[in-house]
Design an enzyme around this catalytic site. Structure first.
Site, short mmCIF file in Angstrom:
data_model
loop_
_atom_site.label_atom_id
_atom_site.label_comp_id
_atom_site.label_asym_id
_atom_site.label_seq_id
_atom_site.Cartn_x
_atom_site.Cartn_y
_atom_site.Cartn_z
N ARG B 31 -65.80 29.38 55.58
CA ARG B 31 -66.06 28.21 56.37
C ARG B 31 -64.78 27.65 56.90
O ARG B 31 -64.96 27.08 58.20
CB ARG B 31 -66.91 27.22 55.56
CG ARG B 31 -67.50 26.04 56.35
CD ARG B 31 -68.37 25.09 55.47
NE ARG B 31 -69.38 25.91 54.90
CZ ARG B 31 -70.57 25.93 55.57
NH1 ARG B 31 -70.83 25.50 56.73
NH2 ARG B 31 -71.93 26.59 55.13
N LYS B 104 -74.72 30.71 41.00
CA LYS B 104 -75.33 30.60 39.81
C LYS B 104 -75.95 29.19 39.87
O LYS B 104 -75.44 28.33 39.29
CB LYS B 104 -74.44 30.96 38.75
CG LYS B 104 -74.02 32.32 38.66
CD LYS B 104 -73.29 32.72 37.47
CE LYS B 104 -73.03 34.44 37.41
NZ LYS B 104 -72.25 34.78 36.26
N GLY B 134 -73.86 38.06 35.72
CA GLY B 134 -73.62 38.46 34.52
C GLY B 134 -72.17 38.07 33.90
O GLY B 134 -71.86 36.89 34.52
N ALA B 138 -64.06 35.63 37.60
CA ALA B 138 -63.56 35.99 38.81
C ALA B 138 -62.29 36.39 38.54
O ALA B 138 -61.75 37.53 39.10
CB ALA B 138 -63.78 34.93 39.71
N LYS B 189 -77.20 28.82 31.74
CA LYS B 189 -76.10 28.99 30.96
C LYS B 189 -74.81 27.91 31.30
O LYS B 189 -74.02 27.51 30.64
CB LYS B 189 -75.52 30.46 30.83
CG LYS B 189 -75.06 30.90 32.25
CD LYS B 189 -73.86 30.95 32.47
CE LYS B 189 -73.28 31.22 34.05
NZ LYS B 189 -71.85 31.22 34.21
N ASP B 242 -73.74 36.64 29.75
CA ASP B 242 -72.98 35.73 30.61
C ASP B 242 -72.86 34.44 29.90
O ASP B 242 -71.83 33.73 29.86
CB ASP B 242 -73.76 35.30 31.88
CG ASP B 242 -73.19 34.66 32.97
OD1 ASP B 242 -72.04 34.39 32.84
OD2 ASP B 242 -73.69 34.31 33.89
N SER B 252 -63.77 29.46 31.88
CA SER B 252 -64.84 29.07 32.40
C SER B 252 -64.45 27.43 32.88
O SER B 252 -64.34 26.64 32.19
CB SER B 252 -66.02 28.92 31.39
OG SER B 252 -67.10 28.10 31.57
N ARG B 253 -65.05 27.14 34.19
CA ARG B 253 -64.86 25.61 34.74
C ARG B 253 -66.02 24.90 33.84
O ARG B 253 -65.79 23.87 33.77
CB ARG B 253 -65.37 25.81 35.77
CG ARG B 253 -64.91 26.80 36.79
CD ARG B 253 -65.40 26.44 38.26
NE ARG B 253 -65.05 27.92 38.87
CZ ARG B 253 -65.55 28.30 40.30
NH1 ARG B 253 -66.58 27.28 40.71
NH2 ARG B 253 -65.28 29.36 40.68
N ASN B 254 -67.45 25.47 33.54
CA ASN B 254 -68.41 24.47 33.30
C ASN B 254 -67.93 24.27 31.64
O ASN B 254 -68.11 23.15 31.24
CB ASN B 254 -69.56 25.12 33.11
CG ASN B 254 -70.27 25.35 34.52
OD1 ASN B 254 -70.80 24.37 34.97
ND2 ASN B 254 -70.03 26.35 35.24
#
Lengths: 332, 332
Positions: B31, B104, B134, B138, B189, B242, B252-254
């Site tokens: 973008r 997700k 899954g 990245a 998740k 996952d 993992s960011r979360n």
């Protein structure tokens, strides 16, 4: 409740402490009499559970099963799988007392469930034998961190009684009657942990390890189904829960052993390097034998066995990766 | 195959690279036109995917869907869930082409599945929409480390075609027709990962986290069952796989967002501190709403929602721990 915990390794020591915190009087019995006296005097077990002080309710004694077992309401066996039969054969329980297996493996000779080994060796009906398994690193349970586990017996009533008596403190217990599934999970997850450690050692990353755990649990569940286990056990604390804890934690000896294999340490030298029992090394061939007898495909377990038998890790891995892409729920 | 990947974040960039390695010609559309030119010139995406060089088969262009979408055989949307509807409404596909969601989450407004949002917004029949999910950090996929994932479509034929075309290189793909389960897993998740990160942040250890993942997957599966998902998906790569990758990895960011919550960072400031979209923050209330509507008990998801709404983490946790010990397969 009067509890006897047999085995002064890391899990026996931690389990004695966590149930002592619930107010039970606990005897922790060590085969090595000198170690027993040392633990009782220092209130510490620096080789197996460093940094933890024994609870005041724990008394450490040299192992003397003929005197100790009849005085206990529960006799918990925290010894290696290979020692369970010999120890159980000396256990005679008081009326109403129960024998609880804390070991995570199978009988090395014939891959029998340890609950069956205990029932036969100690001449007990199945309702007086239980097993406990779940994501329980001894280091964390000993330190009082929260954990949860499954207690299973062929008699759900026995499982619920142990749940009520022993659980609720630092260790939340869930009752189950799937004594087959809980024990097959406890044994098989150590084999997958060897593979997970090897994956870590090769630097394959978290995606590959998560995939390996998923396919590993799937092959564990296939064997369980063939042996009459409850499929839900595999999605529970003793299945997925313990598999995750064993494969993802720095505390796991089996995972660490897999890393050593990836680093080129010969299989015969791995246990000495880890410095404690590594159940997966003995369980892998026993489990593979059971899978063959039940005609269940367990590709990861087979790959671990072939590495333990001398196949180069890279070759075993290439064999796994050459498997074709399929629909997710095809047989294997 | 000509592929268009919409979204130059970490997953869009890594996915473009992994399918380019399979030999496809890939346009990666951003973008932000300045960013697109910068990526195309430097062949790097240092903010979102540091250390990775773009594959030669990837061309980065400013987003221009009306020109780009009709030229592609597959249009993959790697944008935040909140942007999927707006982007999909500008997609018009060539005959036989497919739209593939890599997001997700759920539609933030009404918790609809993103595959439904896409089908409606782009006026496509369901067989031309697919989703991919899954254990796929990245950073690792971009670096060429092995990974596996599920590609699902209401049409299994569509899923198998994408599996054959896109999978088999660094990303092994498994085909599924459970488009409901795969997407509900992908969304839920991230909510459990917030809780897992909070558990890590509080120093609860690996046992507690393994128990949390197990109970988390159980509540995810209860919702899935109520929504018509295939229970096996929850035991598969998009479910357990996952969940493990998201809850146990430093990537993992979360999970990282949950650690920030445990450290006392106000919920409204967490995303800015992480520096990328944290889907779980938006998904948690949407998922809790869906659970209420379906009358499914999701205690962990509710606890996360209450923390995001301002409840102190300690209080939310005390509520969870006060739940009584039960048989393992009771309802919750």
């Amino acid at each position: 409740m009067r509890a006897l915990v047999v085995g002064g390794g890391s899990w026996g020591t931690a389990f004695a402490c966590v149930i002592a915190r619930r107010g039970h009087r606990v005897v922790l019995a060590c085969r090595d009499a000198a170690l027993a006296h040392e633990l009782e005097r220092t209130r510490r077990n620096p080789h197996y559970l460093p940094g933890i002080e024994l609870e005041p309710g724990v008394r450490v004694e040299p192992l003397d099963l003929r005197a100790q077992a009849p005085a206990a309401d529960v006799v918990a066996l925290a010894v290696p799988s290979s020692a369970v039969e010999a120890v159980a054969s000396e256990v005679s329980l008081a009326p109403g007392a129960v024998c609880l297996s804390l070991a995570k493996g199978l009988a090395p000779r014939d891959a029998r469930l340890l609950s069956d080994v205990i029932a036969d060796a100690a001449a007990l009906e199945r309702a007086r034998v239980a097993v406990l398994s779940g994501p329980n690193h001894a280091e964390e349970v000993g330190a009082g961190l929260p954990a949860a586990s499954v207690v299973a017996s062929a008699s759900l009533e026995t499982a619920r009684r142990l749940q009520a008596e022993l659980g609720g403190g630092g260790l939340r217990l869930y009752a189950s009657s799937d004594v087959v599934g809980v024990q097959l999970c406890a044994a098989a997850k150590n084999v997958i942990a060897l593979a997970a450690g090897a994956s870590d050692g090769l630097g394959f990353g978290d995606n590959a390890k998560a995939a390996l755990l998923t396919r590993g649990l799937a092959e564990m569940a296939r064997l369980g189904e063939a042996c009459g286990a409850d499929a839900r056990t595999y999605a529970g604390l003793a299945g997925m829960g313990d598999l995750v804890a064993t494969c993802c934690s720095r505390h796991s000896r089996n995972r660490a052993a897999g890393e050593l294999l990836a680093a080129g340490v010969p299989p015969a030298e791995v246990e000495a390097r880890v410095g404690m029992t590594v159940e997966g090394l003995v369980t892998a061939p026993a489990l593979a034998g059971l899978a063959r007898a039940r005609e269940v495909d367990m590709p990861l377990t087979r790959a671990v066995c072939s590495v333990l038998a001398g196949t180069a890790l890279g070759d075993a891995l290439a064999g796994l990766l050459a498997r074709v892409q399929v629909d997710e729920f095809s047989v294997s």
